[in-house]
Structure formats: structure tokens, C-alpha cells
Design a protein around this motif. Sequence first.
Motif, PDB file in Angstrom:
ATOM      1  N   ARG A 209       0.852  -1.186   0.000  1.00 45.46           N
ATOM      2  CA  ARG A 209       0.000   0.000   0.000  1.00 45.46           C
ATOM      3  C   ARG A 209       0.885   1.233   0.000  1.00 45.46           C
ATOM      4  O   ARG A 209       1.916   1.276   0.691  1.00 45.46           O
ATOM      5  N   MET A 210       0.475   2.229  -0.766  1.00 40.61           N
ATOM      6  CA  MET A 210       1.190   3.506  -0.774  1.00 40.61           C
ATOM      7  C   MET A 210       0.149   4.594  -1.015  1.00 40.61           C
ATOM      8  O   MET A 210      -0.321   4.792  -2.136  1.00 40.61           O
ATOM      9  N   GLU A 211      -0.238   5.259   0.056  1.00 40.12           N
ATOM     10  CA  GLU A 211      -1.354   6.197   0.034  1.00 40.12           C
ATOM     11  C   GLU A 211      -0.887   7.618   0.315  1.00 40.12           C
ATOM     12  O   GLU A 211       0.016   7.835   1.125  1.00 40.12           O
ATOM     13  N   LEU A 212      -1.526   8.560  -0.325  1.00 43.48           N
ATOM     14  CA  LEU A 212      -1.227   9.972  -0.133  1.00 43.48           C
ATOM     15  C   LEU A 212      -2.403  10.673   0.531  1.00 43.48           C
ATOM     16  O   LEU A 212      -3.568  10.428   0.174  1.00 43.48           O
ATOM     17  N   MET A 213      -2.119  11.541   1.490  1.00 46.97           N
ATOM     18  CA  MET A 213      -3.105  12.464   2.028  1.00 46.97           C
ATOM     19  C   MET A 213      -2.520  13.872   1.973  1.00 46.97           C
ATOM     20  O   MET A 213      -1.370  14.076   2.397  1.00 46.97           O
ATOM     21  N   ASP A 214      -3.287  14.834   1.443  1.00 47.02           N
ATOM     22  CA  ASP A 214      -2.786  16.199   1.401  1.00 47.02           C
ATOM     23  C   ASP A 214      -2.963  16.870   2.762  1.00 47.02           C
ATOM     24  O   ASP A 214      -3.471  16.269   3.721  1.00 47.02           O
ATOM     25  N   THR A 215      -2.549  18.114   2.869  1.00 42.42           N
ATOM     26  CA  THR A 215      -2.571  18.811   4.155  1.00 42.42           C
ATOM     27  C   THR A 215      -3.983  18.923   4.713  1.00 42.42           C
ATOM     28  O   THR A 215      -4.211  18.725   5.923  1.00 42.42           O
ATOM     29  N   VAL A 216      -4.950  19.226   3.850  1.00 41.26           N
ATOM     30  CA  VAL A 216      -6.329  19.370   4.310  1.00 41.26           C
ATOM     31  C   VAL A 216      -6.857  18.035   4.836  1.00 41.26           C
ATOM     32  O   VAL A 216      -7.518  17.977   5.883  1.00 41.26           O
ATOM     33  N   GLN A 217      -6.544  16.953   4.136  1.00 36.51           N
ATOM     34  CA  GLN A 217      -6.997  15.638   4.595  1.00 36.51           C
ATOM     35  C   GLN A 217      -6.307  15.244   5.895  1.00 36.51           C
ATOM     36  O   GLN A 217      -6.927  14.641   6.779  1.00 36.51           O
ATOM     37  N   MET A 218      -5.030  15.589   6.040  1.00 36.16           N
ATOM     38  CA  MET A 218      -4.330  15.274   7.282  1.00 36.16           C
ATOM     39  C   MET A 218      -4.937  16.033   8.450  1.00 36.16           C
ATOM     40  O   MET A 218      -5.067  15.494   9.556  1.00 36.16           O
ATOM     41  N   GLN A 219      -5.314  17.287   8.221  1.00 34.43           N
ATOM     42  CA  GLN A 219      -5.983  18.055   9.267  1.00 34.43           C
ATOM     43  C   GLN A 219      -7.278  17.363   9.690  1.00 34.43           C
ATOM     44  O   GLN A 219      -7.567  17.217  10.883  1.00 34.43           O
ATOM     45  N   ALA A 220      -8.041  16.918   8.698  1.00 32.99           N
ATOM     46  CA  ALA A 220      -9.312  16.255   8.978  1.00 32.99           C
ATOM     47  C   ALA A 220      -9.095  14.928   9.694  1.00 32.99           C
ATOM     48  O   ALA A 220      -9.780  14.618  10.682  1.00 32.99           O
ATOM     49  N   SER A 221      -8.139  14.127   9.223  1.00 32.07           N
ATOM     50  CA  SER A 221      -7.908  12.801   9.801  1.00 32.07           C
ATOM     51  C   SER A 221      -7.314  12.887  11.203  1.00 32.07           C
ATOM     52  O   SER A 221      -7.630  12.082  12.076  1.00 32.07           O
ATOM     53  N   ASP A 283     -11.324   5.855   7.012  1.00 27.27           N
ATOM     54  CA  ASP A 283     -12.287   6.824   7.530  1.00 27.27           C
ATOM     55  C   ASP A 283     -12.067   8.219   6.958  1.00 27.27           C
ATOM     56  O   ASP A 283     -12.654   9.191   7.450  1.00 27.27           O
ATOM     57  N   ALA A 284     -11.242   8.318   5.929  1.00 24.13           N
ATOM     58  CA  ALA A 284     -10.915   9.636   5.364  1.00 24.13           C
ATOM     59  C   ALA A 284     -12.162  10.378   4.900  1.00 24.13           C
ATOM     60  O   ALA A 284     -12.269  11.600   5.048  1.00 24.13           O
ATOM     61  N   TYR A 285     -13.130   9.646   4.345  1.00 20.68           N
ATOM     62  CA  TYR A 285     -14.375  10.285   3.871  1.00 20.68           C
ATOM     63  C   TYR A 285     -15.112  10.948   5.039  1.00 20.68           C
ATOM     64  O   TYR A 285     -15.516  12.113   4.956  1.00 20.68           O
ATOM     65  N   PHE A 286     -15.276  10.207   6.119  1.00 24.09           N
ATOM     66  CA  PHE A 286     -16.004  10.731   7.270  1.00 24.09           C
ATOM     67  C   PHE A 286     -15.231  11.871   7.931  1.00 24.09           C
ATOM     68  O   PHE A 286     -15.821  12.850   8.395  1.00 24.09           O
ATOM     69  N   ALA A 287     -13.911  11.731   7.951  1.00 23.72           N
ATOM     70  CA  ALA A 287     -13.086  12.799   8.511  1.00 23.72           C
ATOM     71  C   ALA A 287     -13.226  14.074   7.688  1.00 23.72           C
ATOM     72  O   ALA A 287     -13.346  15.180   8.232  1.00 23.72           O
ATOM     73  N   ALA A 288     -13.219  13.916   6.369  1.00 26.40           N
ATOM     74  CA  ALA A 288     -13.323  15.073   5.479  1.00 26.40           C
ATOM     75  C   ALA A 288     -14.662  15.783   5.631  1.00 26.40           C
ATOM     76  O   ALA A 288     -14.737  17.014   5.708  1.00 26.40           O
ATOM     77  N   THR A 289     -15.742  15.006   5.676  1.00 23.12           N
ATOM     78  CA  THR A 289     -17.066  15.633   5.794  1.00 23.12           C
ATOM     79  C   THR A 289     -17.232  16.368   7.113  1.00 23.12           C
ATOM     80  O   THR A 289     -18.006  17.324   7.204  1.00 23.12           O
ATOM     81  N   ALA A 290     -16.483  15.956   8.145  1.00 28.01           N
ATOM     82  CA  ALA A 290     -16.559  16.642   9.432  1.00 28.01           C
ATOM     83  C   ALA A 290     -15.940  18.037   9.375  1.00 28.01           C
ATOM     84  O   ALA A 290     -16.179  18.860  10.270  1.00 28.01           O
ATOM     85  N   LEU A 291     -15.149  18.321   8.324  1.00 28.90           N
ATOM     86  CA  LEU A 291     -14.568  19.649   8.180  1.00 28.90           C
ATOM     87  C   LEU A 291     -15.640  20.705   7.898  1.00 28.90           C
ATOM     88  O   LEU A 291     -15.459  21.884   8.216  1.00 28.90           O
ATOM     89  N   ARG A 292     -16.729  20.276   7.272  1.00 31.82           N
ATOM     90  CA  ARG A 292     -17.808  21.212   6.942  1.00 31.82           C
ATOM     91  C   ARG A 292     -19.143  20.524   7.219  1.00 31.82           C
ATOM     92  O   ARG A 292     -19.786  20.001   6.298  1.00 31.82           O
ATOM     93  N   PRO A 293     -19.553  20.479   8.455  1.00 34.57           N
ATOM     94  CA  PRO A 293     -20.793  19.771   8.808  1.00 34.57           C
ATOM     95  C   PRO A 293     -21.982  20.281   7.998  1.00 34.57           C
ATOM     96  O   PRO A 293     -22.149  21.488   7.798  1.00 34.57           O
ATOM     97  N   GLY A 294     -22.770  19.332   7.518  1.00 37.60           N
ATOM     98  CA  GLY A 294     -23.952  19.681   6.742  1.00 37.60           C
ATOM     99  C   GLY A 294     -23.696  19.887   5.270  1.00 37.60           C
ATOM    100  O   GLY A 294     -24.646  20.071   4.485  1.00 37.60           O
ATOM    101  N   ALA A 295     -22.433  19.859   4.872  1.00 37.23           N
ATOM    102  CA  ALA A 295     -22.103  20.073   3.463  1.00 37.23           C
ATOM    103  C   ALA A 295     -22.453  18.842   2.635  1.00 37.23           C
ATOM    104  O   ALA A 295     -22.503  17.716   3.136  1.00 37.23           O
ATOM    105  N   HIS A 296     -22.680  19.060   1.353  1.00 41.10           N
ATOM    106  CA  HIS A 296     -22.859  17.966   0.393  1.00 41.10           C
ATOM    107  C   HIS A 296     -21.477  17.488  -0.043  1.00 41.10           C
ATOM    108  O   HIS A 296     -20.649  18.298  -0.479  1.00 41.10           O
ATOM    109  N   ALA A 297     -21.208  16.206   0.091  1.00 43.27           N
ATOM    110  CA  ALA A 297     -19.907  15.639  -0.285  1.00 43.27           C
ATOM    111  C   ALA A 297     -19.973  15.086  -1.702  1.00 43.27           C
ATOM    112  O   ALA A 297     -20.784  14.209  -1.989  1.00 43.27           O
TER     113      ALA A 297
END
Length: 426
Positions: A209-221, A283-297
Motif C-alpha cells: 500500500r502507498m497512500e497519499l493524504m494532502d494537508t487538508v486531509q491530514m488536518q481532517a484525519s 475513515d478519510a471520507y467521514f473525517a473530510a465531511t466533518a470539516l464542513r458539517p452539513g455540506a454535500h460531499a
Amino acid sequence: MEPDAVAFADTANEVSRITEACHRHNVPIIAFGAGTSVEDQVAAAQGGVCIDLSRMNNLVEIRPQDMLAVVEPGVTRKALNQALRDTGLFFPIDPGADASIGGMAATRASGTNAVRYGTMRDNVLALEVVLANGTIIRTGSRAQKSAAGYDLTGLFVGSEGTLGVITELTVKLYGIPEAVSVAVCPFPSLVQAVDAAIGIKQLGLSVARMELMDTVQMQASNAYSHLSHPLQPCLFFEFHGSPAHIAEQSEIAGSVCKDCGGTEFTAAEQAEERNRLWTARHDAYFAATALRPGAHAWPTDVCVPISQLARCIQETAEDLEKEGILAPICGHVGDGNFHALLLLDPEDADEMARAETVSARLVERAIAMGGTCTGEHGVGLGKMKYMPLEHGPALSAMAALKTALDPKGLLNPGKIIPHDYVVSIL
């Protein structure tokens, strides 16, 4: 877009009878597995009958010596691996969600392990399929390879239920590795992280496995999964093999990361640390959506040749920032595939229009670089409009295959092939 009726099938013969009746009365047919697809593959675009295959969840046969399993389409990947726990084998395709094996084949799923084990395209040996008129056929065999005739198995894998309904699958299994280790490395920039991934890939290291997360995703995760990684683009690794082998591979990967600007290559072998890391990735999806509660993903993905990956991700990140769209980026960088999750206010027409523009430019950018509009999400309804751009005249050949196998156009209509192309063939 809901079906007019739902039929719960328990056997291939029941699927055949349902399909034959629909064919006789010109009723659309939509196969349904676990419903985890993200491009509206199971939406009933023209109504009709949804055939729910979730009850077809039997493990038909496990053959450890042949390293294969025969399963019904409703078996989920977690259920299969649970059944394999005492055999020393496992099924490696891991799209994150606990998808059904039949649905994974229909959408040609892949996931975090694809860099080492490939995608569903590489791991389905044979299929049982019900055609549009109710005829049951078998494709492929239990042999590891064949040179006998057309590759019908490959044709149905990724067809998203538009050519037939999958009712049984023979899939490859792999030995559970003797040892597993993971590592994380942050980088000052996305480009440096991707350059490291390219270097590791070109060296032929046995990275599972070799996965990338950008800065915004790392903040969320970090916030969602209670991690403490630096707020920088990060690469996550997993190595499989013997203890000596993975130690060597990890050391080389660490050197490559350092040469590309990586600030701290941290390895871990304990199962608890490994599970924590990959749970955070899944859980990256759930972490990301928590950055903007109520937003459409709005999730989207593309795949490009690995030589173009750094440029494609960088230009996409710049485009998102320019348009003011919050969208964490992560992906399976080992095979050139990455995802952006656009977090939007559906009531803001201007924001939705800007998101549509960014999404279109992402796809056009990937195709111009020799890539594809989707590496693993599939086409469905969401990416169908890009099929002519990507495939050109070859799309007419796809339409001809669709017409040959489904002359009435009843199998998951309105997906993959734009209507104009089917009509032109007719």
C-alpha cells in the motif's frame, strides 16, 4: 430515481426467471449488491425492476490448494476474509467499504492494495452471468490463465450491470504475508510526496500500500481519528514479506523519501499501530465531511500515468484553491489514482457551478495527460458524459457490444454508454 419494483433473488435460476420476464415485457433491470458505489450505478434511471442480490451470499467453495474461492455475488469482502481466516489465505481487494464481491466485479473496484495485488480485473478468474434474455452462461475457468477465445470474463468485469447480471464469481486468493510493517512520512509539498512515490515505484519495491493524504486531509484525519501527524502532505506505506525483506524495503523507501524532502520516515510493526493507521485512511471520507458539517460531499477520482501524477495533483490543488472549493485530496498514488472530495453547499448555486467547472477540468486534465476519467469509482451516471472524450470512436465499439448482448437496452439503461451512441449503432 427509484425502481418500480424490487425482486429479491436467492438463486441464479431465480435471477434468470426474473430477467426473462422483464425481457419479455420490455422492463428495465437493475442489479443491486450492497449499494456502496458512488457514481449512481444502481440508480433506476428509467424505472424498472431492481434485482437485489444480497441474499445470494453463500460461499460456494474454497480451494486453498488452487488459491481460489467460488462465491455468490452477495458475499461481502469482509465476510470472505472472515471465512478464510484459518486457511492462511486472504482476498486483497479493499475499496474501503464492505462492498459485495459481485458489485466489486461489476464496477471493477480496486483500493489501497492495488499497487501490489491489482484490481478486480486482475483477480476474477471466472463468472456465471445471466444475460438480458435470461440465458445463464459461464465465462473463464479455474485455471490461472487461458488462451481460449475472447476474454468474456474481462468484458463483464467493469460493465456495471449493463451487459449481464453476475450470479457467481471465482476469485484469486493470496497467502497472508509472514510479516507486515507500516510507515508514515510527511513532506513539505504535494509534489515532493508524489516524487517520492514515483521513485519508490520505479525502484520496484514490494510496497503493498502507498497512500497519499494532502494537508487538508491530514488536518481532517488528525481531528477525526485522534492522530498527531504533522499538518503536511503525508505518504502512508505498508510492506508485506519476511521480516528481513520488509526491513530492507522499508529502509530503501525511507531513503527515497529523505532524498525527496521527507522530514521523518516513521515505521511501525505492531498490529495495533497498523490498524489505527489504516482505519484512519478508510475513515478519510467521514473525517473530510466533518470539516464542513452539513455540506454535500461530492467524491470524484481520476487516474493518470505515474509520470504525470505530481503535475495533475498540483494543478488540481491549485484549481481548487483558486475557485475557493474545500476539497481534501487523497489517493492510491502507487498506481496513479487519486480522489478529491468536494465539500459543497447545495443551496449555493454559484459554489455548485464552480465545483462543476473544477470537476470537469480535473477530468479533462487527466485525459489530456493520457489518463482516465475514473480509476476506480466507475462511470455510472456521473462520469458518462466524459466517455466520448476519453474513448472517441472506441465508444461506438462499446455500444455495439452493448447492443449485441442487450438488444432491447434493458440492462441498467442510461449507464456508461450515452444514449446517442446506442441509437447510432441501431
